[in-house]
Structure formats: C-alpha cells, structure tokens
Design an enzyme around this catalytic site. Sequence first.
Site, mmCIF file in Angstrom:
data_model
loop_
_atom_site.group_PDB
_atom_site.id
_atom_site.type_symbol
_atom_site.label_atom_id
_atom_site.label_comp_id
_atom_site.label_asym_id
_atom_site.label_seq_id
_atom_site.Cartn_x
_atom_site.Cartn_y
_atom_site.Cartn_z
ATOM 1 N N ASP A 181 16.481 -58.662 -85.359
ATOM 2 C CA ASP A 181 15.278 -59.007 -84.587
ATOM 3 C C ASP A 181 15.324 -60.426 -84.029
ATOM 4 O O ASP A 181 14.275 -61.056 -83.829
ATOM 5 C CB ASP A 181 14.023 -58.815 -85.439
ATOM 6 C CG ASP A 181 13.663 -57.339 -85.582
ATOM 7 O OD1 ASP A 181 14.227 -56.523 -84.826
ATOM 8 O OD2 ASP A 181 12.837 -57.005 -86.447
ATOM 9 N N HIS A 414 38.006 -65.042 -101.441
ATOM 10 C CA HIS A 414 37.916 -64.717 -100.018
ATOM 11 C C HIS A 414 37.030 -65.696 -99.262
ATOM 12 O O HIS A 414 36.964 -65.665 -98.028
ATOM 13 C CB HIS A 414 37.400 -63.282 -99.826
ATOM 14 C CG HIS A 414 37.582 -62.767 -98.440
ATOM 15 N ND1 HIS A 414 36.564 -62.745 -97.505
ATOM 16 C CD2 HIS A 414 38.673 -62.257 -97.817
ATOM 17 C CE1 HIS A 414 37.018 -62.238 -96.368
ATOM 18 N NE2 HIS A 414 38.289 -61.934 -96.525
ATOM 19 N N LYS A 416 35.423 -69.007 -97.437
ATOM 20 C CA LYS A 416 35.926 -70.061 -96.560
ATOM 21 C C LYS A 416 34.802 -71.096 -96.429
ATOM 22 O O LYS A 416 33.893 -70.954 -95.599
ATOM 23 C CB LYS A 416 36.280 -69.525 -95.178
ATOM 24 C CG LYS A 416 37.238 -68.314 -95.169
ATOM 25 C CD LYS A 416 36.502 -67.017 -95.094
ATOM 26 C CE LYS A 416 37.375 -65.821 -94.817
ATOM 27 N NZ LYS A 416 38.471 -65.611 -95.718
#
Length: 518
Positions: A181, A414, A416
Amino acid sequence: MKHFFARGIRLAQLFSFIFFCSCAQNLPAISSDQPLGPEPHLNTTLADFSAAANKDHPEKSGLLLLRDGQRALAERMLLADMAEQRIDAQYYIWNSDRSGRFLMQGLLRAADRGVTVRLLLDDFSVGGRNDQLMVINHHPNLEVRIYNPFIMRSALGKWLNFAFDFDRLNRRMHNKTFAVDGAVAITGGRNIGDEYFAANEHINFSDMDVLSVGPVVTQVNRSFNEYWNSPWAVPVDELIEYTGETKALEEFMQSRLESPLRTPLPAGTEKLLRHYRQMLLEDVVWAQADFMADAPGGTQDAYTGGLKKVAGYLRELADDTREEILIESAYFVLDEAVLQLVEDIRRRGVVVRALTNSMASNDVLPNHVSYAMVRKDMLRHGIELYEMRPDAKACLQLVGLREYCDDDSALGLHAKTAVFDRRVVYVGSLNFNLRSAYLNTEAAMIVDSPVLADELADQILENMQHQNSWQVLLEADGLVWVADIDGQQSFLQEEPSTSWLKRTQAGFFMLLPGALYY
C-alpha cells in the site's frame, strides 16, 4: 554436515559462472533511466496509520530490525493480509517450499480482494517453474515479470543461452523488497524460502531485514517502479505460453498448506490493527533513513574504482569512519582497491571486524573459495576475521527449535549488514564481495541511528563470540582457527569441521577461471 549440496539451482548458477566468467570492468554499460513521478498517497488503513504516526516524527522514518526469521515471515504475511490496494514484491529467489507457497497464497488472497499484486523475480531463481508462474500470472489482479530472462526456457536451452549471451545474463537482480500500500516496506537480505525463515530442518540462516514506514518507503516504491518499468523486466506471458486451466489456480488456493510458522498469526481485522498500532507505538525506532538501489542492468556508476551505486556509497561510509566498522556478510571478498582503503583507515586507528561463513557453514562451496583466495591478504591488511560455525550455540536463539540445531542440521550466515562508528547502519542485499560490487544489482537501507546501531552491533558481536564463530588468525606457519570447544579454547590449523574431500574440491575450484567472482 550434510545437505549442503542440495541447493541445485544455485550450484548450477555458480558452475555457469566458473566456466564462462569474465571481469566486470569489461562488460558493456547498458542502462535504462526511467523518469519517476511523485508517489500518490493511497487511502488505505496502513497508509493512514503510518501518516498519523509520522506526524510526531517529521522527516524521519520508523524502522524495525528483523533478525528473527519466523517474525520476518509473519510480518510479510500480516502485511499481505492488511493490504487494500497494492503489493509490490521483488526477489532474487522465491522457492516453492512451505514458506514460498504459504506467502504466495497470501498474495493471491490479497489479489482475490482486489489488491493489485506485482511480482518481479530474477530469472535465475525461476528454474523449471514456468507453468507455476503462468498459473499465478493468470489471476486478473496479479502480474509476474521476469528480470533479465533467458530466451530459451528449457534447462539445456538456458545453459546454451548463457554460453552465447554471457555479458547480459551474467547481470543478476539480487534486490529483495516487499512493499504494501505504498506505506510499509520490508527490505534486506532475505530471499523467500524455508532456510531464510527458520523453517528448514537441515540448514537455516542468520539473516536480517528491516521493516520501514515513513518517507523512506517512497524511495523503496520508486526503486521498484524503476525496475518494473525497465526493459530488463519482461512480462512472463511474453516468455511462456499458458497452456493450463483456470482450475489449477483454484486448486492451489483451496489446498491446505502446512504453515511454516510455529505461532499462529493474529486473525481478524481488530487483531491485525492492534498488531500494527503496537508496532508503530512501541517497536519501531524513528530515525533519518535512505533507501538506494543500483540502476537496472547492473551498470557501473561514477564512483571510485568503478563500483556501482550501492557499493560506492558503502565505500564512502567506510572512508568517513573514525573508530570502528563491524561487518557481517555471507560472502566476503575485497579487491586491492578496497584493501588499500582498509589499510588507510587502519592507520587512522579504525578497527575493522568482519563475520562471514566458514567452509563448513557456507551452503555453496565455490562462494567460500572466492573468500579463501583473499583471506590471508585481508588479515595482512588488519581486518579481524570471524567465520560462522555450523554448530553455533546461537542457533537455538536464532532458529528457535532444538531439532533444527542438532548434529543433522547447520546454521549458516546470509545477512548483509554493517555498522559504522556505532551510528550509521547498513542493511541490504549487497554482500561485501566482487559479484555484488561489480555485477549484480543490489539495494540498501542506510539509517543514521545510534539506537539501531547499538542493537545491530550487539547482535554481530554476539555472533562473533568463540562459541558461535571461529576467529581466523594469520601466524608465521599459516592460518589458525580459534574457537571455544566445551568451554576450552581450541586452536585448529585446517578448515574446521570439513572433510579432506571438501577441502580438495575447494582447491580444484581455485584453479578455475573467474574464481574471485563466484
């Protein structure tokens, strides 16, 4: 640890890079700059709530770090359930596992309510799911586009296409965004799949997203529109002929999927509104924030060293740092130019600590090879290196299930992220490696907030503790890995928790061309 070679699609990508890789600086500069108009204000519950909360924090954005994988998935589902006008999702990988199918049903339920859903996927993640995408795209309110597609859609055809059109197909879209939205966005490091949401019985990742409301969401929306309207994003029905029946979509929507969430989601409008109000009032931190993304196509920008936009900006942040840089990056490979920068800031007394994957925790061996090739150089330039242990004690806290933290499972990294001088926070899709810096497109949320900086720094430092990671030291006779084993400090002289076969395979990958760009 087993099951590290189960991720066939990603390995196929990397093997392709091995055999056909070339230097990023030699790739043609292809760009598509699209004029962007102002973002309209949508008259929705989420937009109105966000605007009301923002009045007390003018020109700032509300931000919430999402380290917990289960909550990261739950927030996406709740936002999809609250959506009234549009959902824009952009991902490198969207798996067809429990999490991927669960969230896809959420998007389709929103589309059934009349919400416009736009889904942009990188073609490297599509692998063999042409029919599934066409079924989803058949919904009148949901459109799928494929970024930088292979023209030949069969498995063999893709390999041939890659071989003969390498310069184009080597540029992948690594961005990960989810916006609802025009008012709320989730951006960061997570793809869509069980291992990113603490729901995989074999391997799970320590990862990071940031949920945002306020002015910065406009930047996320504009970035998505730039990608969506670029020539690199091709409607899926221009690539694949739809031969299925409409009942396939109905069957998928009626199927009872096993939820990957261990805690039931709030049900009903009032509970959803209460959840969102609480988040705005109690959970988010209000701060100055900016979202940026590389141009579609992965072209280089006018930054020192020919880096793309996101990588160049992070280099500037590092150059401005005066005391400390904390980094966590699943893949960590610095070139000579960045190592020279590290040497310069180290002379100023800046401490640089980095957490990355070990060979044992890395889900794809060639990615570790790139790092291992420059590991000694990074240590010589004064970087403190820590490598995630697959048996990290933090697994139970990060994943939440004891059976997902036993001898048959592993924890990998994983995320970053980075923290500069305990004030500026980076959370994004960019790994601190050469592929992210020169080839892939990436995205980043940059936040000026000592509060969030302290929160993220504490999490990174906790993962660097010896019960969670091995610290790598450079001694006269080679590398040494330091860890806490049963309360005792241990010193190892070869890649920990790996077999001789795996180490031999790593040595083979080092001999192949383009190894630094895996």
